[in-house]
Design a protein around this motif. Structure first.
Motif, short mmCIF file in Angstrom:
data_model
loop_
_atom_site.label_atom_id
_atom_site.label_comp_id
_atom_site.label_asym_id
_atom_site.label_seq_id
_atom_site.Cartn_x
_atom_site.Cartn_y
_atom_site.Cartn_z
N PRO A 45 56.49 -5.71 -7.12
CA PRO A 45 56.13 -6.68 -8.71
C PRO A 45 58.15 -6.30 -9.61
CG PRO A 45 55.14 -4.26 -9.16
CD PRO A 45 56.25 -4.04 -7.53
N ALA A 46 57.98 -7.25 -10.20
CA ALA A 46 59.20 -6.98 -11.26
C ALA A 46 59.10 -6.06 -12.08
CB ALA A 46 59.55 -8.77 -12.24
N GLY A 47 60.64 -5.15 -12.56
CA GLY A 47 60.91 -4.28 -12.38
C GLY A 47 60.68 -2.62 -12.11
N PHE A 48 60.02 -2.89 -11.08
CA PHE A 48 59.98 -1.91 -9.66
C PHE A 48 61.53 -2.53 -9.16
CE2 PHE A 48 59.06 0.75 -5.83
CZ PHE A 48 58.16 1.72 -7.00
N ALA A 115 56.59 1.65 -20.76
CA ALA A 115 55.56 1.89 -20.21
C ALA A 115 54.03 0.45 -20.15
CB ALA A 115 54.01 2.86 -21.30
N GLY A 116 53.56 0.32 -19.31
CA GLY A 116 52.64 -1.02 -18.95
C GLY A 116 52.15 -0.73 -17.73
N PRO A 117 50.71 -1.82 -16.98
CA PRO A 117 50.74 -1.58 -16.32
C PRO A 117 51.42 -2.56 -15.11
CG PRO A 117 50.12 -3.68 -17.59
CD PRO A 117 49.92 -2.44 -18.36
N LEU A 118 51.73 -2.09 -13.49
CA LEU A 118 52.87 -2.53 -13.18
C LEU A 118 51.49 -2.81 -11.79
CD1 LEU A 118 55.41 -2.88 -12.71
CD2 LEU A 118 56.36 -0.83 -11.96
N TRP A 119 51.45 -4.12 -11.18
CA TRP A 119 50.70 -4.54 -10.56
C TRP A 119 51.24 -4.58 -8.60
CZ3 TRP A 119 45.44 -4.13 -11.46
CH2 TRP A 119 45.31 -3.95 -13.09
N PHE A 120 50.77 -4.53 -7.71
CA PHE A 120 50.91 -5.17 -7.02
C PHE A 120 50.46 -5.38 -6.04
CE2 PHE A 120 53.63 -1.21 -7.93
CZ PHE A 120 54.74 -0.88 -7.51
N LYS A 121 50.62 -7.04 -5.35
CA LYS A 121 49.30 -7.44 -4.60
C LYS A 121 49.58 -6.94 -3.04
CE LYS A 121 49.66 -10.85 -8.57
NZ LYS A 121 49.85 -12.69 -8.39
N VAL A 122 48.99 -6.92 -3.09
CA VAL A 122 48.96 -6.50 -0.93
C VAL A 122 47.78 -7.63 -0.22
CG1 VAL A 122 48.19 -4.70 0.37
CG2 VAL A 122 49.21 -4.25 -1.91
N PRO A 137 44.52 -8.78 -14.40
CA PRO A 137 43.87 -9.17 -15.07
C PRO A 137 44.34 -10.25 -16.46
CG PRO A 137 44.42 -7.30 -15.56
CD PRO A 137 43.96 -7.34 -13.55
N ALA A 138 43.84 -10.94 -16.86
CA ALA A 138 44.61 -11.31 -18.72
C ALA A 138 45.64 -11.03 -18.98
CB ALA A 138 43.46 -12.68 -19.22
N SER A 139 45.05 -9.37 -19.35
CA SER A 139 46.14 -8.83 -20.18
C SER A 139 44.73 -7.05 -20.07
CB SER A 139 45.70 -8.90 -21.60
OG SER A 139 44.10 -9.30 -21.90
N GLY A 140 46.25 -6.32 -20.11
CA GLY A 140 45.64 -4.71 -20.02
C GLY A 140 45.84 -4.79 -18.58
N ALA A 141 45.10 -3.01 -18.07
CA ALA A 141 45.20 -2.36 -17.50
C ALA A 141 44.20 -2.64 -16.78
CB ALA A 141 45.35 -1.77 -17.14
N SER A 142 42.42 -2.90 -16.24
CA SER A 142 41.29 -3.11 -16.49
C SER A 142 41.20 -3.89 -14.82
CB SER A 142 40.51 -3.44 -17.15
OG SER A 142 39.50 -2.62 -16.39
N ALA A 143 41.01 -3.37 -13.64
CA ALA A 143 40.95 -4.64 -12.82
C ALA A 143 39.19 -4.53 -12.84
CB ALA A 143 41.06 -3.45 -11.02
N LEU A 152 47.15 -1.10 -9.26
CA LEU A 152 47.73 -1.01 -10.23
C LEU A 152 48.52 0.38 -10.35
CD1 LEU A 152 48.03 -1.25 -13.38
CD2 LEU A 152 45.39 0.09 -13.79
N LEU A 153 49.51 0.25 -11.41
CA LEU A 153 50.43 1.60 -11.02
C LEU A 153 50.81 1.54 -12.85
CD1 LEU A 153 51.89 3.86 -10.39
CD2 LEU A 153 53.47 2.28 -9.99
N GLU A 154 50.12 2.26 -13.48
CA GLU A 154 50.48 2.52 -14.41
C GLU A 154 51.38 3.64 -15.13
OE1 GLU A 154 49.24 1.98 -18.31
OE2 GLU A 154 47.87 1.52 -16.97
N ILE A 155 52.47 2.58 -15.55
CA ILE A 155 53.47 3.34 -15.71
C ILE A 155 53.49 4.19 -17.50
CG2 ILE A 155 55.92 2.92 -16.74
CD1 ILE A 155 55.34 2.20 -13.78
N ILE A 156 53.82 5.34 -17.99
CA ILE A 156 52.62 6.16 -18.30
C ILE A 156 54.90 6.07 -19.37
CG2 ILE A 156 50.93 6.63 -17.61
CD1 ILE A 156 52.78 9.60 -17.41
N PRO A 157 54.81 6.57 -20.68
CA PRO A 157 55.92 7.30 -21.85
C PRO A 157 56.17 8.11 -20.56
CG PRO A 157 53.83 6.49 -23.25
CD PRO A 157 52.87 6.60 -21.51
#
Length: 168
Positions: A45-48, A115-122, A137-143, A152-157
């Motif tokens: 994902p972009a940002g990794f 912080a926020g969700p980072l999604w890895f497509k596999v 998901p369209a928004s948020g971090a729930s599958a 999902l990799l949840e980036i935390i503060p």
């Protein structure tokens, strides 16, 4: 009908501090319709940043790099292209991952500062068929409700010091 959560490709650990260098282990816990897994392709994902794959005995490894829309600084240099895809392929039928077993496909990289969700497509390829774990998901971090969710990799503060670790 979605299967149990254990059936998905998931990241271990599921979260990591913003701005840190993190090891992301993608856990593959079953094949496709009972067939052994012969390949795993991860869209980074972009940002990794600076993704580095861990080699696996019996599997070949390939990376695809692309020019970045937004270059970033690293160790006093400007990085203008980076790894966007990592591909593990079983070198032989004996190296394939049997349906009744699990394994991990590991990469290392620097996480975004926010912080926020980072999604890895596999894309999981098997002796017969494939499964594209690419739903986000369209928004948020729930599958929840997704049949084939991306990992999902949840980036935390990063904590009160605001300064995360640095490793290679």
């Amino acid at each position: 009908v979605a299967g149990p959560v254990a059936a998905h490709v998931v990241l271990d650990p599921p979260s990591a501090p913003a701005g840190s260098t993190a090891k992301a282990a993608l856990r593959v816990s079953h094949g496709c319709e009972g067939a052994p897994t012969t390949g795993v392709v991860v869209q980074v994902p972009a940002g990794f940043q600076g993704a580095k794959p861990q080699p696996k005995a019996g599997w070949t490894l390939a990376v695809r790099r692309e020019k970045l829309a937004t270059p970033y600084p690293s160790h006093g240099k400007t990085v203008t292209e980076d790894v966007v895809e990592i591909r593990w392929t079983a070198a032989s039928r004996e190296s394939a991952l049997p349906d009744g077993q699990f394994d991990e496909f590991v990469l290392l990289g620097r996480l975004p500062d926010a912080a926020g969700p980072l999604w890895f497509k596999v894309l999981q390829t098997c002796e017969k068929g494939s499964t594209d774990w690419a739903e986000v998901p369209a928004s948020g971090a729930s599958a929840k409700g997704l049949k084939l969710p991306a990992a999902l990799l949840e980036i935390i503060p990063s904590g009160p010091a605001g300064h995360a670790g640095h490793a290679h």
